[in-house]
Design a protein around this motif. Structure first.
Motif, PDB file in Angstrom:
ATOM      1  N   ASN A 123      81.246 -37.896  -3.914  1.00 35.93           N
ATOM      2  CA  ASN A 123      80.406 -39.088  -4.054  1.00 35.93           C
ATOM      3  C   ASN A 123      79.013 -38.723  -4.537  1.00 35.93           C
ATOM      4  O   ASN A 123      78.462 -39.380  -5.425  1.00 35.93           O
ATOM      5  N   PHE A 124      78.434 -37.671  -3.956  1.00 36.16           N
ATOM      6  CA  PHE A 124      77.076 -37.317  -4.351  1.00 36.16           C
ATOM      7  C   PHE A 124      77.036 -36.792  -5.778  1.00 36.16           C
ATOM      8  O   PHE A 124      76.035 -36.965  -6.486  1.00 36.16           O
ATOM      9  N   ALA A 125      78.110 -36.175  -6.253  1.00 33.89           N
ATOM     10  CA  ALA A 125      78.172 -35.750  -7.650  1.00 33.89           C
ATOM     11  C   ALA A 125      78.139 -36.952  -8.589  1.00 33.89           C
ATOM     12  O   ALA A 125      77.503 -36.914  -9.649  1.00 33.89           O
ATOM     13  N   VAL A 126      78.815 -38.030  -8.199  1.00 36.65           N
ATOM     14  CA  VAL A 126      78.779 -39.251  -9.024  1.00 36.65           C
ATOM     15  C   VAL A 126      77.360 -39.791  -9.098  1.00 36.65           C
ATOM     16  O   VAL A 126      76.860 -40.138 -10.179  1.00 36.65           O
ATOM     17  N   TYR A 127      76.681 -39.860  -7.954  1.00 37.21           N
ATOM     18  CA  TYR A 127      75.310 -40.377  -7.953  1.00 37.21           C
ATOM     19  C   TYR A 127      74.405 -39.480  -8.799  1.00 37.21           C
ATOM     20  O   TYR A 127      73.564 -39.972  -9.563  1.00 37.21           O
ATOM     21  N   THR A 128      74.574 -38.166  -8.666  1.00 33.93           N
ATOM     22  CA  THR A 128      73.746 -37.223  -9.427  1.00 33.93           C
ATOM     23  C   THR A 128      73.988 -37.377 -10.923  1.00 33.93           C
ATOM     24  O   THR A 128      73.054 -37.283 -11.733  1.00 33.93           O
ATOM     25  N   ALA A 129      75.235 -37.629 -11.286  1.00 31.95           N
ATOM     26  CA  ALA A 129      75.596 -37.734 -12.701  1.00 31.95           C
ATOM     27  C   ALA A 129      75.095 -39.026 -13.338  1.00 31.95           C
ATOM     28  O   ALA A 129      74.611 -39.022 -14.480  1.00 31.95           O
ATOM     29  N   LEU A 130      75.203 -40.142 -12.621  1.00 32.36           N
ATOM     30  CA  LEU A 130      75.039 -41.451 -13.253  1.00 32.36           C
ATOM     31  C   LEU A 130      73.767 -42.185 -12.860  1.00 32.36           C
ATOM     32  O   LEU A 130      73.466 -43.231 -13.430  1.00 32.36           O
ATOM     33  N   LEU A 131      73.028 -41.665 -11.886  1.00 36.87           N
ATOM     34  CA  LEU A 131      71.820 -42.336 -11.423  1.00 36.87           C
ATOM     35  C   LEU A 131      70.608 -41.433 -11.577  1.00 36.87           C
ATOM     36  O   LEU A 131      70.730 -40.215 -11.693  1.00 36.87           O
ATOM     37  N   GLN A 132      69.445 -42.057 -11.557  1.00 37.88           N
ATOM     38  CA  GLN A 132      68.182 -41.345 -11.468  1.00 37.88           C
ATOM     39  C   GLN A 132      67.658 -41.481 -10.036  1.00 37.88           C
ATOM     40  O   GLN A 132      67.985 -42.448  -9.344  1.00 37.88           O
TER      41      GLN A 132
END
Length: 483
Positions: A123-132
């Motif tokens: 989940n945190f990888a998704v946030y790191t990839a797609l969010l600022q």
């Protein structure tokens, strides 16, 4: 065994070079070996009802204990930072192919990363990839059945989850009367908040998700839609739960819950050209999803080091089994068993959140009984019944929960059917009745209550009967004949 030149292996004193290398665990470390045997005995002789746990198979355990753990393989297959990865590349590519096949996904339209160590890193990888940093997200409130990685603040404003430390999170909640998701209020909040990402999925929600409605809300506010299907991924793969892939942009999951694999994680992401209804402008025809490189980079090198290849190999083994007919039968039985347990509790007059279940778990509201979830969990532990305290709808904090969460995947893996789960409901009823009696005698303080249940002859008798009954069922993955 001979080498390529016909010679046998070189002769040298292994005991002098690496004295532990060829010993059994029992020989090398009898203390750890004894604890593992105790844990085997605990799993076999108890009733495992934690909804996020399961019993995996012998071949999965063999892969986890294999030489794959010896190899470093930072990067993606074919683009590693170390040499010697030809077999590791084969394992990871096979795992990816089986992951897409397990969920009937077209590799032209979906890709997958199988390197996350578990669901929270995924989940945190998704946030790191797609969010600022400080972008806005919305996920189901933790006391409503959400997960910490979807964001959580305490009532006092303390940021408990790293998701809420690095991003701005606003939760959506359940309808207080029905216990179902309130999509109307979710949409209203999203229109005011304008999140960059809406997360669906939870750890204690017993009903289906309306992915079409969630997609409409996400499109209305310009948000990405992510589904965390960690709990129900096995049901999704077997067609026993609605699948999110028609509507979500990203789907994450753990692999050890209803999927019955090792402890690991996966991230599924869209690839290829965006359809017309996902383009920002009509002239964007031919624009491609850009998730793949960003997510792969977020997993490594942004957040993780080398993948755990023994986990990936074991996951490949588990995913092969997902396509077998018996896994479909297993997933169907998981749902039937959860429903049977819920019905048996309701027949005894107990209250369940939403009144029942569509999936693998029931959420038992203990507030009408005057017993907290913490006390019920402690008493069940003394009876060799494992479940967990859990917030129920209306609770203001997940730290002082009013109920317990009960799941069916693990005991279904041991062959239990509906009548067996009705019997489990009977055990739980007995435990609750003794909880009430102990509380009347000892008062409401948890420390006094625990002392009371530890000395209760009624609890001791329930434990004896539970262990005798649970021990009569087979145990997957390891031999119990010498325990």
């Amino acid at each position: 065994m001979t080498t390529a030149n016909g010679q046998g292996p070189r002769e040298y004193d292994m005991k002098a070079v690496f004295p532990e290398a060829h010993k059994s665990l029992a020989q090398a470390d009898p203390e750890v070996a004894a604890i593992i045997e105790d844990e085997k005995r605990r799993q076999w002789r108890g009733i495992e009802l934690i909804a996020s746990e399961n019993f995996t198979s012998r071949p999965v355990l063999e892969a986890l204990g294999s030489c794959l753990t010896n190899k470093y393989s930072e990067g993606q297959p074919g683009a590693r930072y170390y040499g010697g990865n030809e077999n590791i590349d084969k394992i990871e590519n096979l795992c990816k192919a089986r992951a897409l096949e397990a969920f009937n996904l077209d590799p032209e339209k979906w890709g997958v990363n199988v390197q996350p160590y578990s669901g929270s890193p995924a989940n945190f990888a998704v946030y790191t990839a797609l969010l600022q940093p400080h972008d806005r997200i919305m996920g189901l409130d933790l006391p409503s059945g959400g997960h910490l990685t979807h964001g959580y603040y305490t009532a006092g404003g303390k940021k408990i989850s790293a998701t809420s430390i690095f991003f701005e999170s606003l939760p959506y909640k359940l309808d207080l009367e029905t216990g179902y998701l309130d999509y109307g209020k979710l949409e209203e909040r999203a229109l005011d908040y304008r999140p960059k990402l809406i997360i669906c999925g939870g750890s204690a929600y017993p009903r289906e998700w309306d992915y079409k409605r969630l997609r409409q809300i996400a499109d209305k506010v310009g948000a990405l839609l992510m589904m965390d299907m960690a709990h129900i991924s096995g049901l999704v793969a077997a067609g026993e739960a609605d699948q999110p892939f028609d509507y979500a942009d990203i789907v994450t999951t753990t692999t050890h819950k209803s999927l019955r694999g090792p402890r690991a994680g996966m991230i599924f992401f869209r690839r290829g050209p965006k359809p017309a209804d996902r383009r920002a402008r009509e002239e964007d025809e031919g624009v491609l999803y850009d998730f793949e490189d960003r997510i792969n980079f977020a997993v490594f090198p942004s957040l993780q080091g080398g993948p755990h290849n023994h986990q990936i190999g074991a996951l490949a083994v588990a995913l092969k089994h997902v396509k077998a007919p018996e896994f479909k039968a297993y997933a169907q039985q998981v749902r039937r068993n959860a429903a049977a347990l819920g019905e048996a509790l309701v027949k005894r007059g107990y209250k369940l959140v939403t009144g029942g279940t569509d999936n693998h778990l029931v959420l038992w509201d203990l507030r009408p009984e005057g017993i907290t979830g913490s006390k019920m969990e402690k008493a069940c532990d003394q009876c060799h019944i494992t479940l967990n305290k859990n917030a129920v709808v209306g609770d203001v904090s997940a730290l002082t929960p009013g109920g317990v969460r009960i799941g069916s995947p693990a005991m279904t893996s041991r062959g239990l059917k509906e009548e067996d789960f009705a019997k489990i409901a009977g055990f739980l009823h007995e435990v609750l009745e003794e909880c009430k009696a102990v509380q009347r005698a000892s008062g409401k303080k948890l420390v006094d209550f625990v002392r009371g249940v530890e000395g209760s002859p009624v609890i001791a008798d329930i434990r004896r009967r539970v262990e005798e009954w649970a021990g009569s069922f087979p145990m997957p993955g390891f031999d119990v004949s010498d325990l």
